[in-house]
Design a protein around this motif. Structure first.
Motif, mmCIF file in Angstrom:
data_model
loop_
_atom_site.group_PDB
_atom_site.id
_atom_site.type_symbol
_atom_site.label_atom_id
_atom_site.label_comp_id
_atom_site.label_asym_id
_atom_site.label_seq_id
_atom_site.Cartn_x
_atom_site.Cartn_y
_atom_site.Cartn_z
ATOM 1 N N ASP A 1 -4.031 10.561 -6.527
ATOM 2 C CA ASP A 1 -3.525 11.324 -7.683
ATOM 3 C C ASP A 1 -3.913 10.685 -9.011
ATOM 4 O O ASP A 1 -4.073 11.376 -10.017
ATOM 5 N N SER A 2 -4.024 9.358 -9.009
ATOM 6 C CA SER A 2 -4.162 8.655 -10.289
ATOM 7 C C SER A 2 -5.006 7.394 -10.124
ATOM 8 O O SER A 2 -5.359 7.002 -9.004
ATOM 9 N N ILE B 1 -7.457 4.325 -9.768
ATOM 10 C CA ILE B 1 -8.707 4.113 -9.033
ATOM 11 C C ILE B 1 -8.915 5.243 -8.023
ATOM 12 O O ILE B 1 -10.019 5.779 -7.894
ATOM 13 N N GLU C 1 4.675 12.341 -8.180
ATOM 14 C CA GLU C 1 3.376 12.291 -8.870
ATOM 15 C C GLU C 1 2.624 13.619 -8.795
ATOM 16 O O GLU C 1 1.411 13.656 -9.043
ATOM 17 N N ASN D 1 -5.922 3.104 -0.314
ATOM 18 C CA ASN D 1 -5.911 2.651 -1.705
ATOM 19 C C ASN D 1 -4.508 2.569 -2.310
ATOM 20 O O ASN D 1 -4.306 1.854 -3.286
ATOM 21 N N TYR E 1 3.033 -9.114 -3.410
ATOM 22 C CA TYR E 1 1.831 -8.286 -3.625
ATOM 23 C C TYR E 1 0.559 -9.061 -3.255
ATOM 24 O O TYR E 1 -0.288 -8.567 -2.510
ATOM 25 N N THR F 1 -4.700 1.536 -15.277
ATOM 26 C CA THR F 1 -4.086 2.598 -14.461
ATOM 27 C C THR F 1 -2.570 2.530 -14.676
ATOM 28 O O THR F 1 -2.075 1.566 -15.277
HETATM 29 P P1 NAD Z 1 -2.014 3.893 -9.430
HETATM 30 O O1 NAD Z 1 -0.575 3.743 -9.729
HETATM 31 O O2 NAD Z 1 -2.755 4.932 -10.137
HETATM 32 O O3 NAD Z 1 -2.236 4.126 -7.882
HETATM 33 C C1 NAD Z 1 -1.387 3.630 -6.888
HETATM 34 C C2 NAD Z 1 -0.975 4.796 -6.036
HETATM 35 O O4 NAD Z 1 -0.295 4.327 -4.880
HETATM 36 C C3 NAD Z 1 -0.013 5.751 -6.717
HETATM 37 O O5 NAD Z 1 -0.689 6.768 -7.416
HETATM 38 C C4 NAD Z 1 0.787 6.311 -5.553
HETATM 39 O O6 NAD Z 1 0.351 7.612 -5.225
HETATM 40 C C5 NAD Z 1 0.459 5.390 -4.392
HETATM 41 N N1 NAD Z 1 1.681 4.913 -3.752
HETATM 42 C C6 NAD Z 1 2.483 3.896 -4.131
HETATM 43 N N2 NAD Z 1 3.535 3.802 -3.296
HETATM 44 C C7 NAD Z 1 3.372 4.781 -2.357
HETATM 45 C C8 NAD Z 1 4.121 5.206 -1.242
HETATM 46 N N3 NAD Z 1 5.248 4.577 -0.840
HETATM 47 N N4 NAD Z 1 3.678 6.285 -0.529
HETATM 48 C C9 NAD Z 1 2.548 6.923 -0.908
HETATM 49 N N5 NAD Z 1 1.791 6.567 -1.943
HETATM 50 C C10 NAD Z 1 2.203 5.497 -2.657
HETATM 51 O O7 NAD Z 1 -2.666 2.461 -9.680
HETATM 52 P P2 NAD Z 1 -4.084 1.844 -9.254
HETATM 53 O O8 NAD Z 1 -4.203 0.632 -10.070
HETATM 54 O O9 NAD Z 1 -5.146 2.839 -9.263
HETATM 55 O O10 NAD Z 1 -3.817 1.366 -7.757
HETATM 56 C C11 NAD Z 1 -4.684 1.653 -6.688
HETATM 57 C C12 NAD Z 1 -4.924 0.393 -5.879
HETATM 58 O O11 NAD Z 1 -5.615 -0.550 -6.698
HETATM 59 C C13 NAD Z 1 -3.661 -0.300 -5.404
HETATM 60 O O12 NAD Z 1 -3.836 -0.722 -4.063
HETATM 61 C C14 NAD Z 1 -3.578 -1.514 -6.306
HETATM 62 O O13 NAD Z 1 -2.901 -2.583 -5.699
HETATM 63 C C15 NAD Z 1 -5.048 -1.812 -6.499
HETATM 64 N N6 NAD Z 1 -5.374 -2.677 -7.633
HETATM 65 C C16 NAD Z 1 -5.085 -2.301 -8.908
HETATM 66 C C17 NAD Z 1 -5.398 -3.144 -9.949
HETATM 67 C C18 NAD Z 1 -5.059 -2.783 -11.371
HETATM 68 O O14 NAD Z 1 -5.146 -3.650 -12.246
HETATM 69 N N7 NAD Z 1 -4.707 -1.542 -11.663
HETATM 70 C C19 NAD Z 1 -6.038 -4.366 -9.711
HETATM 71 C C20 NAD Z 1 -6.341 -4.718 -8.395
HETATM 72 C C21 NAD Z 1 -6.007 -3.870 -7.370
#
Ligand code: NAD
Ligand code: MG
Length: 301
Positions: free
Chosen positions: A62-63, A65, A88, A139, A203, A238
Motif C-alpha cells: 500500500d505504501s 517501499i 491503510e 516486505n 526490530y 516512508t
Molecule cells: P511502510 O509503513 O510504508 O510499509 C510497511 C507496511 O507493513 C505497511 O504499509 C503495512 O501495510 C505493513 N504491515 C505492518 N504491520 C502489518 C501487519 N500486522 N499485517 C499486515 N501488514 C502489516 O514503510 P516501509 O519503510 O516501506 O517498510 C517496508 C519494509 O522496509 C519494512 O520491512 C521495513 O522494516 C523495511 N525498511 C524500512 C526502512 C525505512 O527507513 N523506511 C529501512 C530499512 C528497512
C-alpha cells in the motif's frame, strides 16, 4: 528526456534532504499524510518487460517501499497483489490507481499478517485470483523504537517478530505449495540487521533473522530452481518512521541526515533492486544474498 528527468538521473542531486517538517503519526502510518510525499513513480526508469506474465504478491504494498515495488513490477509486466492493514485502505486505493493508470492490474487484499491463518489465506487468494504465484515480496514490517530493553513488552516483541519474520516464514511456506521453477522470493531486510541499532532491539533482531533465513532458504531451494534474496535498505522516506511510537517529531525532521549521502532514499530508489532480484534475465546466478541499498554506507568483509 526532460531537464527534470536528466537531473533525477544524477545520483541524489535532486532528492529531498532533511530538514523535513516536524511530524508524527499514530501507527500504522499513512503515506498520504507524509510531508513531503515520498517519490515512488520512478519516472526515469525504463521498463523492458522483465516480469511479463508473472504474478507477484507484495506485502505492505500500500505504501513506502512496497508501493514503489508493486508499481515497478506492474510496469515490468507482472500482475500484482498487495496486502496491507485495513486501516491503510486509502493508501492501498492510491497504489491500485497508480498501477491501473500505468496499464497494470493490482488486487488489494487487507488483513493482519501476525495472524497465521491470514498468511495462508492471502497466498491462496492470490493463486485463486491469478492461477499461480511466481514472486513473493515479504516486505511488511513493524518498528517501534525503545530507549531501554525494559520498554520492550512481550506483546510488542511478539508483534515485531510476528510481522517481520514469522510472516516471511509462513508466506514462503504457503507460496512454495504453488511456486514453479524460476520463481523468486525476496524479503525486505534492513541495515539494522547488519549493524544492530541502539534503540531497535526487537526490530534489528528480526532483520538479522530475515538475513539468516534468506540464506538458508536459498540453499534449501536450489534444486527447485527458486531463488531467495533480501534487500537491506538504509533510511527510506516512508510512513514507517513518522509513525514509530518511539520517534519524536524533531528526529523525523532530521531523518536520514546521518547517512553518508545526508538524506534518506526515496522508495523509487529501492524498487529497481527488487526487479533485479525477481528477474531471471538479470539475476539467475544470484541466490542467498542480502543486497545493500544503503546510500554509500559500507560494511566489512
Ligand atoms: P511502510 O509503513 O510504508 O510499509 C510497511 C507496511 O507493513 C505497511 O504499509 C503495512 O501495510 C505493513 N504491515 C505492518 N504491520 C502489518 C501487519 N500486522 N499485517 C499486515 N501488514 C502489516 O514503510 P516501509 O519503510 O516501506 O517498510 C517496508 C519494509 O522496509 C519494512 O520491512 C521495513 O522494516 C523495511 N525498511 C524500512 C526502512 C525505512 O527507513 N523506511 C529501512 C530499512 C528497512
Ligand atoms: Mg502502509
Amino acid at each position: 528526456m526532460s531537464k527534470q528527468m536528466q537531473a533525477r538521473n544524477t545520483p541524489g542531486r535532486n532528492e529531498p534532504k532533511p530538514p523535513f517538517p516536524k511530524q508524527h503519526q499514530e501507527g500504522p502510518g499513512l503515506e498520504s499524510k507524509l510531508d513531503p510525499r515520498p517519490r515512488y513513480k520512478a519516472e526515469a526508469y525504463r521498463p523492458a518487460g522483465k516480469l511479463k506474465d508473472k504474478v507477484a504478491l507484495v506485502t505492505g504494498g500500500d505504501s513506502g517501499i512496497g508501493r514503489a515495488v508493486a508499481l515497478l513490477y506492474a510496469r515490468e509486466g507482472a500482475k500484482v497483489a498487495i496486502s496491507y492493514l485495513p486501516e491503510e485502505q486509502s493508501d492501498a486505493d492510491e497504489t491500485v490507481k497508480a498501477i491501473e493508470g500505468a496499464g497494470g492490474t493490482c488486487v488489494p487484499i487487507a488483513g493482519d499478517l501476525t495472524d497465521a491463518a491470514f498468511c495462508d489465506q492471502l497466498v491462496e487468494q492470490v493463486v485463486q485470483q491469478f492461477g499461480k504465484l511466481d514472486i513473493l515480496v515479504a516486505n511488511a514490517g513493524h518498528q517501534n523504537r525503545k530507549k531501554t530493553l525494559e520498554e520492550v513488552t512481550d506483546e510488542e516483541f511478539d508483534r515485531t517478530f510476528k510481522t517481520n519474520i514469522y510472516s516471511y516464514f509462513r508466506l514462503s511456506r504457503a507460496a512454495l505449495r504453488h511456486m514453479q521453477p524460476g520463481s523468486a522470493i525476496i524479503a525486505t531486510s534492513s541495515e539494522t540487521g547488519l549493524f544492530g541499532s541502539r534503540y531497535l532491539p526487537d526490530y534489528s533482531a528480526t532483520k538479522g533473522a530475515i538475513n539468516a533465513f534468506t540464506k538458508t532458504l536459498a540453499m534449501n531451494l536450489l534444486d527447485k530452481h527458486i531463488r531467495v534474496n533480501a534487500v537491506a535498505p538504509g533510511p527510506v522516506w516512508t510512513p514507517l518512521n513518522a509513525s514509530d511510537a518511539g520517534e519524536t517529531p524533531d528526529k523525523v525532521a532530521k531523518f536520514g541526515s546521518d547517512s553518508p549521502m545526508g538524506r534518506p532514499a526515496q522508495p523509487e530508489e529501492l524498487a529497481p533492486s527488487y526487479v533485479f532480484l525477481a528477474s531471471n534475465a538479470d539475476s539467475s546466478y544470484i541466490s542467498g544474498i542480502v543486497l545493500q541499498v544503503m546510500g554509500g554506507e559500507t560494511t566489512g568483509g
